[in-house]
Enzyme design. Sequence first.
Site, PDB file in Angstrom:
ATOM      1  N   CYS A 159      41.052  33.841  56.829  1.00 31.81           N
ATOM      2  CA  CYS A 159      40.321  32.960  57.433  1.00 31.81           C
ATOM      3  C   CYS A 159      40.431  31.722  56.987  1.00 31.81           C
ATOM      4  O   CYS A 159      39.220  31.010  56.818  1.00 31.81           O
ATOM      5  CB  CYS A 159      38.966  33.516  57.969  1.00 31.81           C
ATOM      6  N   ALA A 203      36.495  45.708  54.677  1.00 36.03           N
ATOM      7  CA  ALA A 203      35.266  45.547  54.925  1.00 36.03           C
ATOM      8  C   ALA A 203      34.964  44.362  55.483  1.00 36.03           C
ATOM      9  O   ALA A 203      35.447  43.169  54.959  1.00 36.03           O
ATOM     10  CB  ALA A 203      34.429  45.940  53.516  1.00 36.03           C
ATOM     11  N   PRO A 204      33.929  44.127  56.393  1.00 33.71           N
ATOM     12  CA  PRO A 204      32.977  45.293  56.789  1.00 33.71           C
ATOM     13  C   PRO A 204      33.539  46.083  57.956  1.00 33.71           C
ATOM     14  O   PRO A 204      32.764  46.693  58.430  1.00 33.71           O
ATOM     15  CB  PRO A 204      31.762  44.318  57.369  1.00 33.71           C
ATOM     16  N   LYS A 242      38.109  44.803  61.660  1.00 37.73           N
ATOM     17  CA  LYS A 242      39.428  44.885  62.209  1.00 37.73           C
ATOM     18  C   LYS A 242      39.830  46.300  62.384  1.00 37.73           C
ATOM     19  O   LYS A 242      40.767  46.695  63.245  1.00 37.73           O
ATOM     20  CB  LYS A 242      40.458  44.158  61.648  1.00 37.73           C
TER      21      LYS A 242
HETATM   22  C1  LIG Z   1      38.214  38.781  54.606  1.00 39.52           C
HETATM   23  S1  LIG Z   1      37.300  40.188  53.978  1.00 39.52           S
HETATM   24  C2  LIG Z   1      37.813  41.279  55.244  1.00 39.52           C
HETATM   25  C3  LIG Z   1      37.271  41.392  56.542  1.00 39.52           C
HETATM   26  C4  LIG Z   1      37.867  42.655  57.300  1.00 39.52           C
HETATM   27  N1  LIG Z   1      39.172  42.899  57.511  1.00 39.52           N
HETATM   28  C5  LIG Z   1      37.157  42.828  58.674  1.00 39.52           C
HETATM   29  O1  LIG Z   1      37.851  42.441  59.703  1.00 39.52           O
HETATM   30  O2  LIG Z   1      35.965  43.122  58.881  1.00 39.52           O
HETATM   31  C6  LIG Z   1      38.015  40.640  52.600  1.00 39.52           C
HETATM   32  C7  LIG Z   1      37.601  41.749  52.076  1.00 39.52           C
HETATM   33  O3  LIG Z   1      38.578  42.027  50.982  1.00 39.52           O
HETATM   34  C8  LIG Z   1      37.805  42.758  49.806  1.00 39.52           C
HETATM   35  N2  LIG Z   1      38.637  42.433  48.704  1.00 39.52           N
HETATM   36  C9  LIG Z   1      38.604  41.524  47.840  1.00 39.52           C
HETATM   37  N3  LIG Z   1      39.668  41.662  46.811  1.00 39.52           N
HETATM   38  C10 LIG Z   1      39.875  42.969  46.908  1.00 39.52           C
HETATM   39  C11 LIG Z   1      40.935  43.794  46.302  1.00 39.52           C
HETATM   40  N4  LIG Z   1      41.502  43.595  45.146  1.00 39.52           N
HETATM   41  N5  LIG Z   1      41.279  45.190  46.941  1.00 39.52           N
HETATM   42  C12 LIG Z   1      40.548  45.484  47.974  1.00 39.52           C
HETATM   43  N6  LIG Z   1      39.639  44.691  48.687  1.00 39.52           N
HETATM   44  C13 LIG Z   1      39.364  43.446  48.244  1.00 39.52           C
HETATM   45  C14 LIG Z   1      36.470  42.068  49.763  1.00 39.52           C
HETATM   46  O4  LIG Z   1      35.455  43.098  49.165  1.00 39.52           O
HETATM   47  C15 LIG Z   1      36.275  41.760  51.221  1.00 39.52           C
HETATM   48  O5  LIG Z   1      35.492  42.857  51.983  1.00 39.52           O
END
Ligand SMILES: C[S@@+](CC[C@H](N)C(=O)[O-])C[C@H]1O[C@@H](n2cnc3c(N)ncnc32)[C@H](O)[C@@H]1O
Length: 432
Positions: free
Chosen positions: A372, A253-254, A257
Amino acid sequence: MSVRLSATRVLTAILKHDGSLATSLPAQLEKLSESEHSLLRQLCYGSMRYYPQLQLLAEQLISKPLKRKDLDVQALVLLGLYQLAYLRIPAHAAISETVQVTAKLKKPWAKALVNGVLRNFQRQQASLEQQLSVRQEYSRAHPKWLIKALRQAWPEQANEIMAQNNAQAPMSLRVNRLRGNRDDYAQQLQQAGIDFELCRFSSDGITLAQPRDVNQLPGFTEGLVSVQDEAAQLAAALLAPEPGERVLDACAAPGGKTCHLLEQQPDLAGCLALDMSELRLGRVRQNLDRLALDCELLCADAAASDWWDGQPFDRILLDAPCSASGVIRRNPDIKYLRQAEDIATLAHLQGQILRNLWPMLKPGGRLLYATCSVLPQENAEQISGFIADQADARELTLEANWGIACSAGRQLFPQPDGHDGFYYALLEKTPG
Ligand SMILES: C[S@@+](CC[C@H](N)C(=O)[O-])C[C@H]1O[C@@H](n2cnc3c(N)ncnc32)[C@H](O)[C@@H]1O
């Protein structure tokens, strides 16, 4: 509702650790007319961007620290100082509009305090600034722990990284190649009178000369383009899934990618977008719908495996939760919200997720690790440690003209009018 009252509410939520710019600003924007939106954004982002300076100034100007229950008054002081130090609003207007907010906070006692602090700042600005300029937190407008961490990790680049963290972030677009190519879309921008540059490293990317509302972009609602930083756009080409493969996007999310992967490779056998946040998964769905794409969505913990059906994936993208220290210019409240101790906690979580996902990768399959962040504990050190422990993991060297090569993976630093700070490492599971 006045703009300054709205700004005070946003900043108070942040100071109380009850919210962030991303979570608290939208509700306040809704309460204002559109013509006030840009001032509200400027007040909130600016106050957090310069928080380390404004807080030091406030400490000099307020004789007794305010109590936690008065963090709204503290927020108002920071807001007033920001306007006086950085905005071209006439000082008398900035002061009187800011002082008026004390009535709305139902704290009449704060009127004299805010008024006094701001007027004293006006009188003593030059001497205070000179006195504080010897302190790095002041001159770099960064918290002490982060200055130390950046200097230790990147002695040559640290000052430039901090300068970029204090700059305005550019707005980049990713052209949906299923709906047309970048040159066609560039022409549409030209016709709409929107200035831009083609991105250097992402073949789908365009950076606008000025950020603007997405609704002003040709074909945004119809899914011709998405907003995505250029560094983030590199993930899809690095993972490069083939037709018929199964892909896991583990922290999706969101969905920036995920959508790019689907645009780039529409013939996957399957794509599972996982995220721990139901709310944020809703945004993945919105993005998929706007772009007329589809994939499986699952709300689950990437550090656990109870959700896995035992079918291995050909490609895994792990865009790990991180300090976001490479995108401070987009999220300046990080300067206040993140603490030094968070880095070890995040690095531990990233390692846990990585180790948990590895058995889900097919032999011969590839995992792209991304953050990031610009901090090595979350990046090269994380990946070097993993490879050292994991006999069937090998790093595939990224031959690239962006970023710099590290002991493992490549690090990008935030660039003026260019990409954000980011990190990538590509791992392969050795067959057999
Ligand atoms: C850096 S953001 C991802 C951005 C996304 N890949 C994009 O390009 O739009 C990190 C995401 O990891 C999720 N997250 C954090 N801990 C997590 C976990 N243990 N398992 C799954 N998702 C997790 C968060 O809710 C957040 O949406």
